[in-house]
Design an enzyme around this catalytic site. Sequence first.
Site, PDB file in Angstrom:
ATOM      1  CG  HIS A 231      -1.733  -1.161   1.478  1.00 38.05           C
ATOM      2  ND1 HIS A 231      -2.910  -1.417   0.810  1.00 38.05           N
ATOM      3  CD2 HIS A 231      -1.569  -2.202   2.337  1.00 38.05           C
ATOM      4  CE1 HIS A 231      -3.429  -2.556   1.248  1.00 38.05           C
ATOM      5  NE2 HIS A 231      -2.649  -3.058   2.163  1.00 38.05           N
TER       6      HIS A 231
HETATM    7  O1  RIB Z   1      -4.811  -0.418   5.079  1.00 38.85           O
HETATM    8  C1  RIB Z   1      -3.446  -0.380   4.779  1.00 38.85           C
HETATM    9  C2  RIB Z   1      -2.746   0.610   5.630  1.00 38.85           C
HETATM   10  O2  RIB Z   1      -2.862   0.246   6.995  1.00 38.85           O
HETATM   11  C3  RIB Z   1      -1.227   0.657   5.360  1.00 38.85           C
HETATM   12  O3  RIB Z   1      -0.734   1.933   5.629  1.00 38.85           O
HETATM   13  C4  RIB Z   1      -0.693  -0.326   6.344  1.00 38.85           C
HETATM   14  O4  RIB Z   1       0.674  -0.057   6.682  1.00 38.85           O
HETATM   15  C5  RIB Z   1      -1.583  -0.060   7.523  1.00 38.85           C
HETATM   16  O5  RIB Z   1      -1.081   1.074   8.204  1.00 38.85           O
END
Ligand code: RIB
Length: 304
Positions: A231
């Site tokens: 992500h």
């Molecule tokens: O949903 C994904 C996010 O939540 C990313 O930033 C992961 O590191 C968690 O923080």
Amino acid sequence: MIIDCDPGHDDAMALVVAARHADLVAVTTVAGNAPITATTRNARIMLDMLGIDVPLHQGAHQPLVAPARHAPDVHGSSGLDGADLPEPSRPADSEHAVDFIIETCRATEGVWLVPIGPLTNIAHVLQVAPDIGQRIAGISLMGGGTFGNVTPTAEFNIWADPEAAQIVFSYGGKLVMSGLDVTHELQATPERIAKIRSHQGQLATVLADLLVFFSDGYMRFHLNMEGGAVHDPCAVMALTHPELFIITPERVKIETAGDRTRGMTVIDRRGHRKPAPSNCDVVWNVDDEAAFDVLIEAIGYFSK
Ligand code: RIB
Ligand code: CA
């Protein structure tokens, strides 16, 4: 840019690509994937392994209103389970990330704030010093989307602190949102992890091991995925490599009250001829092959 993070396997990858392709002014930490002491320790370890000496400031222990909630099922109890990590060599420079961000953005105009965890620190900054909103270049965050991962409607970073997200999404300045729609396209497939592992040295080995752990967890939960969704680098590369992304101006609001929708990013896509003014550039798609090559090259750069 200042990266505000909760390492976090994908946060670790975001730090690598930011160190390679951005002017990384500083790193700040927030409670999220794991408690603040863990996310700060993990950030210290990552900066050691990158061999870069940038300011590191610890931030919020808990959300503005919601109770502190973490993601051990995804990131492990340490926040970075799955690899043999070195002991950190350096402490954080302070436990006052909010003050540091305010002072830095008052001293230097045009800083991008890149939060890739819950938005607690950024909300505190905007509450304590509203003038910051006009001094920064903008906020590029990882969070939200047209679907969730904690609930059917809420993504973790928004879900963890919806009140903070509401402050950020209404601050009025430049806002770029990399949500799950784009981040789920950037997957750590076994072939891509193997390319990372082909680099020499501790950083490549640790990151490959971390991504194996992260991806195994994803594959246990998700159909139709070939690896963990990496992500957080999207929030960085939307700024450093915008040509790799499809981005459109949208109207996005945050749900803070719904029994089943608290933490949802409500994106108005009704297609009206005279829509309300946009408050957020939403990142929808990525050239995932090219983007992952950027990640692999950045790891190689710090593996020499
Ligand atoms: O949903 C994904 C996010 O939540 C990313 O930033 C992961 O590191 C968690 O923080
Ligand atoms: Ca994160």
